[in-house]
Design a protein around this motif. Structure first.
Motif, short mmCIF file in Angstrom:
data_model
loop_
_atom_site.label_atom_id
_atom_site.label_comp_id
_atom_site.label_asym_id
_atom_site.label_seq_id
_atom_site.Cartn_x
_atom_site.Cartn_y
_atom_site.Cartn_z
N ALA A 33 0.81 -1.22 0.00
CA ALA A 33 0.00 0.00 0.00
C ALA A 33 0.84 1.27 0.00
CB ALA A 33 -0.93 0.00 1.21
N ILE A 34 2.02 1.22 0.60
CA ILE A 34 2.81 2.45 0.73
C ILE A 34 4.10 2.43 -0.08
CG2 ILE A 34 1.89 2.94 3.02
CD1 ILE A 34 4.55 1.94 4.20
N GLY A 35 4.35 1.36 -0.79
CA GLY A 35 5.60 1.21 -1.53
C GLY A 35 5.88 2.32 -2.52
N HIS A 36 4.84 2.96 -3.00
CA HIS A 36 5.01 4.04 -3.97
C HIS A 36 5.47 5.36 -3.35
CE1 HIS A 36 1.10 4.90 -2.23
NE2 HIS A 36 1.22 6.13 -2.69
N LEU A 37 5.58 5.42 -2.04
CA LEU A 37 5.89 6.68 -1.36
C LEU A 37 7.38 7.04 -1.37
CD1 LEU A 37 3.50 6.42 1.71
CD2 LEU A 37 3.17 7.73 -0.40
N GLY A 38 8.20 6.16 -1.89
CA GLY A 38 9.64 6.47 -2.00
C GLY A 38 10.31 6.70 -0.66
N ASP A 39 10.89 7.88 -0.48
CA ASP A 39 11.62 8.20 0.74
C ASP A 39 10.72 8.26 1.99
OD1 ASP A 39 13.90 8.38 -0.75
OD2 ASP A 39 13.93 10.57 -0.83
N SER A 40 9.42 8.37 1.80
CA SER A 40 8.48 8.49 2.93
C SER A 40 7.98 7.14 3.45
CB SER A 40 7.28 9.34 2.53
OG SER A 40 7.70 10.62 2.13
N VAL A 41 8.41 6.04 2.83
CA VAL A 41 7.92 4.71 3.21
C VAL A 41 8.15 4.44 4.70
CG1 VAL A 41 8.35 2.23 2.96
CG2 VAL A 41 8.00 3.64 0.94
N SER A 42 9.34 4.74 5.17
CA SER A 42 9.68 4.45 6.57
C SER A 42 8.78 5.22 7.53
CB SER A 42 11.15 4.80 6.83
OG SER A 42 11.48 4.53 8.16
N ASP A 43 8.55 6.49 7.25
CA ASP A 43 7.68 7.31 8.10
C ASP A 43 6.24 6.81 8.05
OD1 ASP A 43 9.82 8.95 8.78
OD2 ASP A 43 9.37 10.41 7.20
N TYR B 150 2.04 1.44 11.97
CA TYR B 150 2.25 0.54 13.10
C TYR B 150 1.95 1.21 14.43
CZ TYR B 150 3.85 -3.47 10.49
OH TYR B 150 3.89 -4.56 9.66
N ASP B 151 2.28 2.50 14.56
CA ASP B 151 1.91 3.23 15.78
C ASP B 151 0.39 3.23 15.95
OD1 ASP B 151 4.56 3.74 16.32
OD2 ASP B 151 4.49 5.86 15.70
N GLY B 152 -0.32 3.41 14.84
CA GLY B 152 -1.78 3.39 14.88
C GLY B 152 -2.33 2.04 15.27
N SER C 277 -5.66 10.49 12.24
CA SER C 277 -4.37 11.16 12.10
C SER C 277 -3.64 10.74 10.82
CB SER C 277 -3.48 10.89 13.30
OG SER C 277 -3.05 9.55 13.33
N LEU C 278 -4.00 9.60 10.25
CA LEU C 278 -3.38 9.14 9.00
C LEU C 278 -3.99 9.81 7.79
CD1 LEU C 278 -3.01 5.33 9.69
CD2 LEU C 278 -1.18 7.02 9.57
#
Length: 86
Positions: A54-64, A70-72, A84-85
């Motif tokens: 789902a988030i793989g396309h976010l590039g440098d933002s994937v980790s965040d 996971y925090d959610g 908040s997401l």
């Protein structure tokens, strides 16, 4: 599985029964067999796989993004976490 639960546990005190797996239909069918207390949950491997898809396309933002998700998931207030997401 139903027999095992009946023998090992006092079903009157069980609040929830969780079936973990990859989401295959034969695994999910156990939810119908075990009744209203039963819930399907993705196992950790497949949950992480779905999140990364789902988030793989976010590039440098994937980790965040992964950390926020996971925090959610770990949060007590799921509703607030989802808001908040967005």
């Amino acid at each position: 599985m139903l027999e095992y639960i009946d023998v090992v546990y006092d079903e009157d005190y069980l609040e929830h029964i969780y079936i973990m797996g990859d989401g295959a239909s034969w695994i999910k069918s156990g939810v119908d067999v075990l009744g209203a207390k039963c819930h399907f949950v993705l196992d950790k491997f497949h949950l992480n796989q779905a999140i990364m898809r789902a988030i793989g396309h976010l590039g440098d933002s994937v980790s965040d993004a992964r950390k926020a998700i996971y925090d959610g998931i770990r949060s007590e207030d799921k509703k607030q976490s989802i808001q908040s997401l967005t």
